[in-house]
Structures are given as C-alpha cells and as structure tokens.
Write a protein that holds these residues in place. Structure first.
Motif, PDB file in Angstrom:
ATOM      1  N   LEU A  43     -73.421 -72.424  19.166  1.00 31.48           N
ATOM      2  CA  LEU A  43     -74.429 -71.316  19.356  1.00 31.48           C
ATOM      3  C   LEU A  43     -75.959 -71.835  19.674  1.00 31.48           C
ATOM      4  O   LEU A  43     -76.545 -71.467  20.538  1.00 31.48           O
ATOM      5  N   GLY A  44     -76.136 -72.914  18.845  1.00 30.55           N
ATOM      6  CA  GLY A  44     -77.286 -73.442  18.701  1.00 30.55           C
ATOM      7  C   GLY A  44     -77.532 -74.169  20.092  1.00 30.55           C
ATOM      8  O   GLY A  44     -78.610 -74.225  20.572  1.00 30.55           O
ATOM      9  N   LEU A  45     -76.513 -75.072  20.541  1.00 31.17           N
ATOM     10  CA  LEU A  45     -76.637 -75.581  21.854  1.00 31.17           C
ATOM     11  C   LEU A  45     -76.901 -74.468  22.931  1.00 31.17           C
ATOM     12  O   LEU A  45     -77.793 -74.843  23.942  1.00 31.17           O
ATOM     13  N   ARG A  46     -76.152 -73.311  22.968  1.00 30.69           N
ATOM     14  CA  ARG A  46     -76.367 -72.423  24.095  1.00 30.69           C
ATOM     15  C   ARG A  46     -77.712 -71.875  24.001  1.00 30.69           C
ATOM     16  O   ARG A  46     -78.255 -71.742  25.032  1.00 30.69           O
ATOM     17  N   LEU A  47     -78.180 -71.507  22.576  1.00 29.76           N
ATOM     18  CA  LEU A  47     -79.659 -71.377  22.406  1.00 29.76           C
ATOM     19  C   LEU A  47     -80.698 -72.091  23.124  1.00 29.76           C
ATOM     20  O   LEU A  47     -81.539 -71.660  23.769  1.00 29.76           O
ATOM     21  N   GLY A  48     -80.494 -73.481  22.981  1.00 24.77           N
ATOM     22  CA  GLY A  48     -81.333 -74.528  23.451  1.00 24.77           C
ATOM     23  C   GLY A  48     -81.277 -74.406  24.944  1.00 24.77           C
ATOM     24  O   GLY A  48     -82.410 -74.592  25.647  1.00 24.77           O
ATOM     25  N   ILE A  49     -80.135 -74.468  25.608  1.00 25.37           N
ATOM     26  CA  ILE A  49     -79.972 -74.550  27.206  1.00 25.37           C
ATOM     27  C   ILE A  49     -80.720 -73.158  27.559  1.00 25.37           C
ATOM     28  O   ILE A  49     -81.517 -73.213  28.659  1.00 25.37           O
ATOM     29  N   ILE A  50     -80.073 -72.056  27.216  1.00 25.03           N
ATOM     30  CA  ILE A  50     -80.600 -70.721  27.672  1.00 25.03           C
ATOM     31  C   ILE A  50     -82.307 -70.545  27.352  1.00 25.03           C
ATOM     32  O   ILE A  50     -82.925 -70.044  28.437  1.00 25.03           O
ATOM     33  N   TYR A  51     -82.750 -70.785  26.323  1.00 25.73           N
ATOM     34  CA  TYR A  51     -84.052 -70.711  25.938  1.00 25.73           C
ATOM     35  C   TYR A  51     -84.857 -71.774  26.664  1.00 25.73           C
ATOM     36  O   TYR A  51     -85.926 -71.465  27.210  1.00 25.73           O
ATOM     37  N   GLY A  52     -84.345 -73.069  26.846  1.00 27.30           N
ATOM     38  CA  GLY A  52     -85.136 -73.974  27.886  1.00 27.30           C
ATOM     39  C   GLY A  52     -85.167 -73.496  29.212  1.00 27.30           C
ATOM     40  O   GLY A  52     -86.230 -73.528  29.884  1.00 27.30           O
ATOM     41  N   ALA A  53     -84.110 -72.645  29.859  1.00 29.74           N
ATOM     42  CA  ALA A  53     -84.258 -72.135  31.222  1.00 29.74           C
ATOM     43  C   ALA A  53     -85.304 -71.099  31.203  1.00 29.74           C
ATOM     44  O   ALA A  53     -85.967 -70.874  32.155  1.00 29.74           O
ATOM     45  N   ILE A  54     -85.248 -70.224  30.103  1.00 28.29           N
ATOM     46  CA  ILE A  54     -86.282 -69.120  30.179  1.00 28.29           C
ATOM     47  C   ILE A  54     -87.934 -69.637  29.957  1.00 28.29           C
ATOM     48  O   ILE A  54     -88.771 -69.290  30.931  1.00 28.29           O
ATOM     49  N   ILE A  55     -88.069 -70.793  29.350  1.00 22.87           N
ATOM     50  CA  ILE A  55     -89.473 -71.423  29.148  1.00 22.87           C
ATOM     51  C   ILE A  55     -89.748 -71.984  30.296  1.00 22.87           C
ATOM     52  O   ILE A  55     -90.976 -72.222  30.930  1.00 22.87           O
ATOM     53  N   LEU A  56     -88.511 -72.646  31.134  1.00 20.95           N
ATOM     54  CA  LEU A  56     -88.975 -73.384  32.390  1.00 20.95           C
ATOM     55  C   LEU A  56     -89.604 -72.309  33.311  1.00 20.95           C
ATOM     56  O   LEU A  56     -90.456 -72.396  34.413  1.00 20.95           O
ATOM     57  N   SER A  57     -88.903 -71.128  33.269  1.00 18.04           N
ATOM     58  CA  SER A  57     -89.278 -69.921  34.248  1.00 18.04           C
ATOM     59  C   SER A  57     -90.719 -69.598  34.065  1.00 18.04           C
ATOM     60  O   SER A  57     -91.510 -69.238  34.854  1.00 18.04           O
ATOM     61  N   PHE A  58     -90.957 -69.480  32.668  1.00 17.77           N
ATOM     62  CA  PHE A  58     -92.279 -68.924  32.171  1.00 17.77           C
ATOM     63  C   PHE A  58     -93.422 -69.893  32.744  1.00 17.77           C
ATOM     64  O   PHE A  58     -94.078 -69.374  33.137  1.00 17.77           O
ATOM     65  N   LEU A  59     -93.018 -71.191  32.469  1.00 15.34           N
ATOM     66  CA  LEU A  59     -93.969 -72.230  32.786  1.00 15.34           C
ATOM     67  C   LEU A  59     -94.290 -71.948  34.567  1.00 15.34           C
ATOM     68  O   LEU A  59     -95.399 -72.107  35.061  1.00 15.34           O
ATOM     69  N   GLY A  60     -93.134 -71.881  35.238  1.00 14.76           N
ATOM     70  CA  GLY A  60     -93.314 -71.487  36.610  1.00 14.76           C
ATOM     71  C   GLY A  60     -94.174 -70.370  37.239  1.00 14.76           C
ATOM     72  O   GLY A  60     -94.960 -70.381  37.860  1.00 14.76           O
ATOM     73  N   GLY A  61     -93.940 -69.300  36.411  1.00 17.84           N
ATOM     74  CA  GLY A  61     -94.886 -68.094  36.460  1.00 17.84           C
ATOM     75  C   GLY A  61     -96.334 -68.432  36.048  1.00 17.84           C
ATOM     76  O   GLY A  61     -97.265 -67.845  36.838  1.00 17.84           O
ATOM     77  N   ILE A  62     -96.593 -69.353  35.226  1.00 22.67           N
ATOM     78  CA  ILE A  62     -97.954 -69.658  35.045  1.00 22.67           C
ATOM     79  C   ILE A  62     -98.578 -70.267  36.384  1.00 22.67           C
ATOM     80  O   ILE A  62     -99.727 -70.180  36.733  1.00 22.67           O
TER      81      ILE A  62
END
Length: 154
Positions: A43-62
C-alpha cells in the motif's frame, strides 16, 4: 526579521504546505523499510506512485498557469505543451510495474525541477519558487529512490 526582500523569501504558507506535501512520499518509503501498523509495504508503494502522479500533474498545472502571462504565441504554446508532460508521465507511472513507475516519476520530478529552477533564475517565475522546488524535489526524490531500492530488493 528576515533580511531578504519579500520577493526573495519563500512564503511561509508555501513552505509549510510544501513540506507537509512530502509526508505521503516519506510514509510510502518508510512503509517499505519498516513495519508500520497502518501502512503495509504494498500500500505504501502504491501511495508513493499514485501520489507522485498527482503531484507531477499539480506541478504541470502551475506551469500552465504561468504560461498564461503576456508571452508570444510560440512561447506560450511550448509552455502549454510542456506543462502537460508531467501529467502524462504520472498517468503512465500509475499503470506500470513498480520499478519503471518509480524510475519514471524520479525522472519526471528531476526534469520538472530543472525547468522550474531555470525559469526562476531567468525571471519567468519568482526566485523563491526555484528554491522551494529544490527543497521539495529533494524530499520527493529521496523518498522515491528509497522506494525504488526497496522494490528492486524484493
């Protein structure tokens, strides 16, 4: 009182929220190395991957928002196009096995940080933003690398 001009200081709220945003990365990495009662390694691994995807999208939005400024059409088009690459990389990472997913996220964060820092140095973004991105990218990438090392060892 801070000796730096206001334009040079990282806003306290941006720093605090940014540092808090590293916690899910750190929790994911920690779960893969130490038994945590509420976060199994998978679950921690999935958390890191999914959260990383979300944050990369957030940075693109900036960066999409920054491209709205008064720029020529060619520059604006390039910035709009580049700003969606993190979202696409994150989406791909969400569907890849752990090792390529983490590798893609690490590369994505490092490239995004390079773009952000060079843009801040060129005056296209506030100077403090480049410094903040280095701090936050360091935390995210260290956590992702720790997850990658653990995933390779499994």
């Amino acid at each position: 009182m801070n000796d730096r001009p206001i334009a040079e200081s990282i806003p306290a709220s941006a720093l605090a929220l940014g540092l808090a945003g590293i916690l899910p990365f750190a929790a994911g990495a920690l779960s893969m190395w130490v038994a945590l009662p509420l976060l199994a390694p998978e679950l921690g691994l999935r958390l890191g991957i999914i959260y990383g995807a979300i944050i990369l999208s957030f940075l693109g939005g900036i960066r999409w928002g920054a491209a709205l400024g008064p720029f020529d059409v060619t520059r604006q088009g390039l910035d709009f196009g580049a700003s969606v690459l993190g979202s696409l990389a994150g989406l791909a990472a969400a569907f890849l096995p752990a090792v390529p997913a983490l590798s893609l996220l690490i590369a994505g964060f490092l490239l995004q940080a390079l773009w952000d820092v060079t843009s801040a140095e060129a005056g296209r973004l506030p100077g403090w933003f480049g410094r903040l991105r280095m701090i936050l990218t360091g935390g995210a990438v260290i956590s992702l690398v720790a997850m990658l090392v653990a995933a390779v060892a499994i």
